[in-house]
Design an enzyme around this catalytic site. Structure first.
Site, mmCIF file in Angstrom:
data_model
loop_
_atom_site.group_PDB
_atom_site.id
_atom_site.type_symbol
_atom_site.label_atom_id
_atom_site.label_comp_id
_atom_site.label_asym_id
_atom_site.label_seq_id
_atom_site.Cartn_x
_atom_site.Cartn_y
_atom_site.Cartn_z
ATOM 1 N N CYS A 112 0.935 -1.031 0.045
ATOM 2 C CA CYS A 112 -0.102 0.007 0.105
ATOM 3 C C CYS A 112 0.813 1.260 0.024
ATOM 4 O O CYS A 112 1.394 1.489 -1.052
ATOM 5 C CB CYS A 112 -0.959 -0.053 1.275
ATOM 6 S SG CYS A 112 -2.395 1.259 0.967
ATOM 7 N N HIS A 206 -3.857 -4.803 0.786
ATOM 8 C CA HIS A 206 -3.154 -5.294 1.920
ATOM 9 C C HIS A 206 -3.204 -6.782 2.067
ATOM 10 O O HIS A 206 -4.265 -7.389 2.600
ATOM 11 C CB HIS A 206 -4.045 -4.634 3.101
ATOM 12 C CG HIS A 206 -3.658 -3.173 3.459
ATOM 13 N ND1 HIS A 206 -2.866 -2.808 4.447
ATOM 14 C CD2 HIS A 206 -4.113 -2.040 2.866
ATOM 15 C CE1 HIS A 206 -2.493 -1.433 4.282
ATOM 16 N NE2 HIS A 206 -3.610 -0.926 3.285
ATOM 17 N N GLU A 208 -1.833 -8.659 4.115
ATOM 18 C CA GLU A 208 -1.656 -9.301 5.449
ATOM 19 C C GLU A 208 -3.017 -9.291 5.914
ATOM 20 O O GLU A 208 -3.241 -10.247 6.961
ATOM 21 C CB GLU A 208 -0.997 -8.390 6.539
ATOM 22 C CG GLU A 208 -1.671 -6.889 6.851
ATOM 23 C CD GLU A 208 -1.419 -5.732 5.559
ATOM 24 O OE1 GLU A 208 -1.255 -6.049 4.683
ATOM 25 O OE2 GLU A 208 -1.660 -4.440 6.017
#
Ligand code: MN
Length: 228
Positions: A112, A206, A208
């Site tokens: 990002c 993202h 994660e």
């Protein structure tokens, strides 16, 4: 064999408006992704540019994480809004981390804001505000991506894969040596970049937040640890 040590850039957050105490802040999911990939995660506090070099000497690979907008003065623009809270010390530290990582040939995963930072270091710039592109809360996925054939990202994601989207800025002009390897087919926004001939992946989403439900997103962390 010791596990590869993976540095994760941390943000800062005041514990409250009234108390002058600042905590480090970053999603724990980065550590989870690194651990699942066989690496040993370590969070890096915002530090000086000299310490950035020391950190890169100490770690085997680098993750640049998300967060606040990069101060536009780092890419030759004036801020569109004077209400945005920039954190130029973090920008400077992370630019130094990245520039030392590239000098020392350490693999990089840029997420990002991190992807935007890679672009800024290499002379590119950003759209400071793009309309109708963010989903709000980072829960689940939001839009599809179109993936460039024979890119590194194409070994992990197919065209039609769905990603989350919690950004309101995007890459405008690409920096030196970078190629765009995924786009949002709706508006053409760049969703992934690579640095030709270098173990670096940048993603605008993202990963994660998606490692539990999506092996492809965990595979980004696996990629990083394998490149050490
Ligand atoms: Mn997006």
């Amino acid at each position: 064999m010791p596990k590869p040590l993976i540095g994760i850039s941390a943000n800062e957050k005041s514990i409250s408006n009234d108390i002058p105490i600042v905590h480090l802040s970053s999603s724990r999911n980065f550590a989870d992704g690194v651990r699942k990939a066989g690496g040993l995660p370590v969070y890096l506090p915002v530090s000086s540019e000299v310490e950035a070099e020391d950190y890169i000497n100490a770690i085997d690979a680098l993750i640049l994480t998300g967060g606040q907008d990069i101060d536009p003065r780092f890419y030759g623009q004036t801020p569109l809004s004077n209400e945005t809270a920039y954190f130029p010390d973090r920008d400077r530290f992370e630019l130094a981390l990245l520039s030392n990582a590239l000098k020392m040939n350490k693999p990089v995963l840029a997420v990002c804001r991190g992807m935007q930072l890679v672009n800024v270091l290499l002379g590119g710039d950003l759209y400071q505000d793009i309309p109708n592109h963010s989903q709000g809360l980072p829960l689940g996925t939001y839009h599809h991506i179109e993936v460039k054939e024979s890119s590194q990202i194409a070994t992990l994601f197919q065209t039609g894969s769905s990603v989350n989207s919690v950004h309101h800025q995007a890459i405008r002009k690409l920096g030196r040596g970078l190629i765009a390897t995924a786009h949002d087919p709706r508006d053409g926004i760049i969703e992934a970049i690579e640095l030709v001939g270098y173990p670096l992946l940048g993603v605008q989403w993202h990963p994660e937040f998606l490692i539990e439900e999506s092996p492809n997103n965990q595979a980004l962390f696996d990629y990083l640890v394998k490149k050490v």
